[in-house]
Design an enzyme around this catalytic site. Sequence first.
Site, PDB file in Angstrom:
ATOM      1  N   CYS A   1      12.579  -2.466  16.293  1.00  0.00           N
ATOM      2  CA  CYS A   1      12.702  -1.115  16.844  1.00  0.00           C
ATOM      3  C   CYS A   1      14.152  -0.897  17.304  1.00  0.00           C
ATOM      4  O   CYS A   1      14.688  -1.725  18.039  1.00  0.00           O
ATOM      5  CB  CYS A   1      11.740  -0.964  18.023  1.00  0.00           C
ATOM      6  SG  CYS A   1      11.964   0.593  18.911  1.00  0.00           S
TER       7      CYS A   1
ATOM      8  N   GLN B   1      -9.606  10.823   6.653  1.00  0.00           N
ATOM      9  CA  GLN B   1      -9.398   9.458   7.155  1.00  0.00           C
ATOM     10  C   GLN B   1      -8.268   8.799   6.369  1.00  0.00           C
ATOM     11  O   GLN B   1      -7.893   7.667   6.655  1.00  0.00           O
ATOM     12  CB  GLN B   1     -10.672   8.632   6.971  1.00  0.00           C
ATOM     13  CG  GLN B   1     -11.852   9.178   7.743  1.00  0.00           C
ATOM     14  CD  GLN B   1     -13.160   8.591   7.225  1.00  0.00           C
ATOM     15  OE1 GLN B   1     -13.568   7.515   7.649  1.00  0.00           O
ATOM     16  NE2 GLN B   1     -13.823   9.274   6.320  1.00  0.00           N
TER      17      GLN B   1
ATOM     18  N   HIS C   1      -6.576   8.956  10.916  1.00  0.00           N
ATOM     19  CA  HIS C   1      -6.156   7.549  10.939  1.00  0.00           C
ATOM     20  C   HIS C   1      -4.650   7.375  10.746  1.00  0.00           C
ATOM     21  O   HIS C   1      -4.202   6.299  10.350  1.00  0.00           O
ATOM     22  CB  HIS C   1      -6.931   6.755   9.880  1.00  0.00           C
ATOM     23  CG  HIS C   1      -8.395   6.627  10.193  1.00  0.00           C
ATOM     24  ND1 HIS C   1      -9.335   6.192   9.288  1.00  0.00           N
ATOM     25  CD2 HIS C   1      -9.089   6.883  11.342  1.00  0.00           C
ATOM     26  CE1 HIS C   1     -10.542   6.189   9.863  1.00  0.00           C
ATOM     27  NE2 HIS C   1     -10.422   6.614  11.101  1.00  0.00           N
TER      28      HIS C   1
ATOM     29  N   THR D   1     -16.314   9.353   1.236  1.00  0.00           N
ATOM     30  CA  THR D   1     -16.277   8.380   2.342  1.00  0.00           C
ATOM     31  C   THR D   1     -17.577   7.593   2.383  1.00  0.00           C
ATOM     32  O   THR D   1     -18.646   8.135   2.112  1.00  0.00           O
ATOM     33  CB  THR D   1     -16.000   9.040   3.718  1.00  0.00           C
ATOM     34  OG1 THR D   1     -16.064   8.029   4.735  1.00  0.00           O
ATOM     35  CG2 THR D   1     -16.945  10.165   4.047  1.00  0.00           C
ATOM     36  N   SER D   2     -17.444   6.307   2.739  1.00  0.00           N
ATOM     37  CA  SER D   2     -18.630   5.451   2.780  1.00  0.00           C
ATOM     38  C   SER D   2     -19.452   5.724   4.037  1.00  0.00           C
ATOM     39  O   SER D   2     -20.559   5.213   4.162  1.00  0.00           O
ATOM     40  CB  SER D   2     -18.213   3.982   2.744  1.00  0.00           C
ATOM     41  OG  SER D   2     -17.318   3.719   3.801  1.00  0.00           O
TER      42      SER D   2
ATOM     43  N   ARG E   1       0.839  -1.203   0.000  1.00  0.00           N
ATOM     44  CA  ARG E   1       0.000   0.000   0.000  1.00  0.00           C
ATOM     45  C   ARG E   1       0.876   1.257   0.000  1.00  0.00           C
ATOM     46  O   ARG E   1       0.561   2.243  -0.663  1.00  0.00           O
ATOM     47  CB  ARG E   1      -0.935   0.007   1.215  1.00  0.00           C
ATOM     48  CG  ARG E   1      -1.993  -1.083   1.153  1.00  0.00           C
ATOM     49  CD  ARG E   1      -3.015  -0.951   2.259  1.00  0.00           C
ATOM     50  NE  ARG E   1      -3.975   0.115   2.031  1.00  0.00           N
ATOM     51  CZ  ARG E   1      -5.094   0.002   1.332  1.00  0.00           C
ATOM     52  NH1 ARG E   1      -5.418  -1.148   0.785  1.00  0.00           N
ATOM     53  NH2 ARG E   1      -5.911   1.032   1.194  1.00  0.00           N
TER      54      ARG E   1
ATOM     55  N   PRO F   1     -20.012   9.407  -5.766  1.00  0.00           N
ATOM     56  CA  PRO F   1     -20.798   8.850  -6.873  1.00  0.00           C
ATOM     57  C   PRO F   1     -21.889   7.890  -6.412  1.00  0.00           C
ATOM     58  O   PRO F   1     -22.802   7.576  -7.178  1.00  0.00           O
ATOM     59  CB  PRO F   1     -19.764   8.132  -7.743  1.00  0.00           C
ATOM     60  CG  PRO F   1     -18.513   8.052  -6.957  1.00  0.00           C
ATOM     61  CD  PRO F   1     -18.599   9.020  -5.814  1.00  0.00           C
ATOM     62  N   GLN F   2     -21.768   7.419  -5.167  1.00  0.00           N
ATOM     63  CA  GLN F   2     -22.757   6.464  -4.632  1.00  0.00           C
ATOM     64  C   GLN F   2     -23.474   7.079  -3.441  1.00  0.00           C
ATOM     65  O   GLN F   2     -22.882   7.866  -2.710  1.00  0.00           O
ATOM     66  CB  GLN F   2     -22.048   5.208  -4.103  1.00  0.00           C
ATOM     67  CG  GLN F   2     -21.137   4.509  -5.068  1.00  0.00           C
ATOM     68  CD  GLN F   2     -21.914   3.814  -6.163  1.00  0.00           C
ATOM     69  OE1 GLN F   2     -23.059   3.421  -5.943  1.00  0.00           O
ATOM     70  NE2 GLN F   2     -21.336   3.702  -7.338  1.00  0.00           N
TER      71      GLN F   2
HETATM   72  P1  OAD Z   1     -14.341   3.415   1.797  1.00  0.00           P
HETATM   73  O1  OAD Z   1     -13.486   2.530   0.944  1.00  0.00           O
HETATM   74  O2  OAD Z   1     -15.178   2.783   2.840  1.00  0.00           O
HETATM   75  O3  OAD Z   1     -15.329   4.263   0.907  1.00  0.00           O
HETATM   76  C1  OAD Z   1     -14.902   4.979  -0.201  1.00  0.00           C
HETATM   77  C2  OAD Z   1     -16.042   5.843  -0.670  1.00  0.00           C
HETATM   78  O4  OAD Z   1     -15.557   6.602  -1.763  1.00  0.00           O
HETATM   79  C3  OAD Z   1     -17.265   5.086  -1.176  1.00  0.00           C
HETATM   80  O5  OAD Z   1     -18.444   5.631  -0.603  1.00  0.00           O
HETATM   81  C4  OAD Z   1     -17.243   5.315  -2.684  1.00  0.00           C
HETATM   82  O6  OAD Z   1     -18.557   5.405  -3.256  1.00  0.00           O
HETATM   83  C5  OAD Z   1     -16.552   6.654  -2.748  1.00  0.00           C
HETATM   84  N1  OAD Z   1     -15.876   6.922  -4.036  1.00  0.00           N
HETATM   85  C6  OAD Z   1     -15.381   6.043  -4.923  1.00  0.00           C
HETATM   86  N2  OAD Z   1     -14.825   6.691  -5.953  1.00  0.00           N
HETATM   87  C7  OAD Z   1     -14.959   8.017  -5.711  1.00  0.00           C
HETATM   88  C8  OAD Z   1     -14.582   9.186  -6.394  1.00  0.00           C
HETATM   89  N3  OAD Z   1     -13.930   9.139  -7.539  1.00  0.00           N
HETATM   90  N4  OAD Z   1     -14.902  10.386  -5.851  1.00  0.00           N
HETATM   91  C9  OAD Z   1     -15.561  10.449  -4.658  1.00  0.00           C
HETATM   92  N5  OAD Z   1     -15.937   9.369  -3.970  1.00  0.00           N
HETATM   93  C10 OAD Z   1     -15.639   8.164  -4.470  1.00  0.00           C
HETATM   94  O7  OAD Z   1     -13.347   4.500   2.406  1.00  0.00           O
HETATM   95  P2  OAD Z   1     -13.502   5.371   3.709  1.00  0.00           P
HETATM   96  O8  OAD Z   1     -14.889   5.865   3.888  1.00  0.00           O
HETATM   97  O9  OAD Z   1     -12.398   6.355   3.675  1.00  0.00           O
HETATM   98  O10 OAD Z   1     -10.003   3.016   8.384  1.00  0.00           O
HETATM   99  O11 OAD Z   1     -13.200   4.329   4.830  1.00  0.00           O
HETATM  100  C11 OAD Z   1     -13.144   4.782   6.144  1.00  0.00           C
HETATM  101  C12 OAD Z   1     -12.125   4.016   6.913  1.00  0.00           C
HETATM  102  O12 OAD Z   1     -12.467   2.653   6.897  1.00  0.00           O
HETATM  103  C13 OAD Z   1     -10.728   4.048   6.359  1.00  0.00           C
HETATM  104  O13 OAD Z   1     -10.004   5.184   6.743  1.00  0.00           O
HETATM  105  C14 OAD Z   1     -10.131   2.838   6.964  1.00  0.00           C
HETATM  106  C15 OAD Z   1     -11.279   1.919   6.621  1.00  0.00           C
HETATM  107  O14 OAD Z   1     -11.370   0.699   6.928  1.00  0.00           O
HETATM  108  C16 OAD Z   1      -8.917   2.572   9.029  1.00  0.00           C
HETATM  109  O15 OAD Z   1      -7.968   2.080   8.454  1.00  0.00           O
HETATM  110  C17 OAD Z   1      -8.977   2.773  10.505  1.00  0.00           C
END
Ligand code: OAD
Length: 256
Positions: free
Chosen positions: A157, A104, A122, A198-199, A73, A224-225
Amino acid sequence: MVDEILIQKVADLLHNSRHLVILTGAGVSKESGVPTFRDAMDGLWARFDPQQLATASAFKENPKLVWDWYEYRRGMVRDAKPNPGHVALAELEKRLPNVIVITQNVDDLHEQAGSINVVHLHGKIAQTKCFYNCQGDPTLVDVSTLTWDKESGPPPCPHCGRWLRPDVVWFGEILPAEALDAAHTASALCDVMMVVGTSGLVNPAASFPLYARSRGAQIIEVNPQPTPITDIAHLHLEGPSGEVLPRVLNAVLERA
Ligand code: OAD
C-alpha cells in the site's frame, strides 16, 4: 430448448412490471468465457479450491498465492466481452420503467453491455484496496501507477506499506453496506424478480428471491440447472442465459 409458451409468459410479466430486479450470478458471464465459481478450473489452478483461496485468512497465510490467483481471474475478466445475455438485460433496462441489476459478479460485463443501474454485492475485481483500509473503507489504490517486485507477492500500500488486495468480498466478510441496502430496498419493492445464473447457495444474495416473493413479487429463474431458488420460482427458464434472454427480450419488444 425452452418452450416458447414459457418465454411468452415471462415476457408478459416483464412487460407489466413496474419495478424489476434482475439478480445475477456467475452463470450470466459463463458464455463470455468467465468460469463460474463452482466450475472446475484449468491448468495451474486446478488443484486449488476457490472457496479456500477467497478468504482473508488464506491471504494472510499466503498473500502471493491469493494475489496471483486473482491476477489470473483478473486476466480472464479483462479479456471477456459481454455476451447476448448481458446485452438483452441492458436492453430491458432501457425499455422497462424501473430496472435494477443486483449482481454477485465482480466483473463489469453488465456495465460494458450498457446496464446503468447496477449494484455490485461482492465488489469489483478490477479494483484494488489496502488490506487494512488504512485511509478509510475502502482505501482504493490504482495499481497501474505502482512498481513492485511481483515475485514477492502483492504490491505494498503506498500509504501504509502493508499489503494491497483485490476489492472483492471474501467468504466470511460483510458486504459493502451501501450495496446491501440498495439490494434490500429493491427486493422489498419489486413486483418481479428475475434471477439469472446463480446457484442460490451464498447468502445474503440467495435470500433475496424468497424475501421478494414474501412481499408479493413474481419470481422468474433463468438457469440451465435447478437450484434451491427453483422451488420458489413461479417460472423457470431452463437454459443458458445467452440463448434464453435474447428470446425474452424479443418477446418483450413485440409487446411495445
Ligand atoms: P455459482 O458458480 O455458484 O453458480 C453458477 C450458476 O450458474 C449455477 O447454478 C449454474 O447452473 C448456472 N449457469 C451455468 N451456466 C449458465 C448459463 N450459461 N446461463 C445461466 N446460468 C448458468 O455462482 P454464483 O451463484 O454467482 O462469492 O456464486 C455466488 C457467490 O459464491 C459468488 O459471487 C462468490 C461465490 O463463492 C464471493 O466471492 C463472495
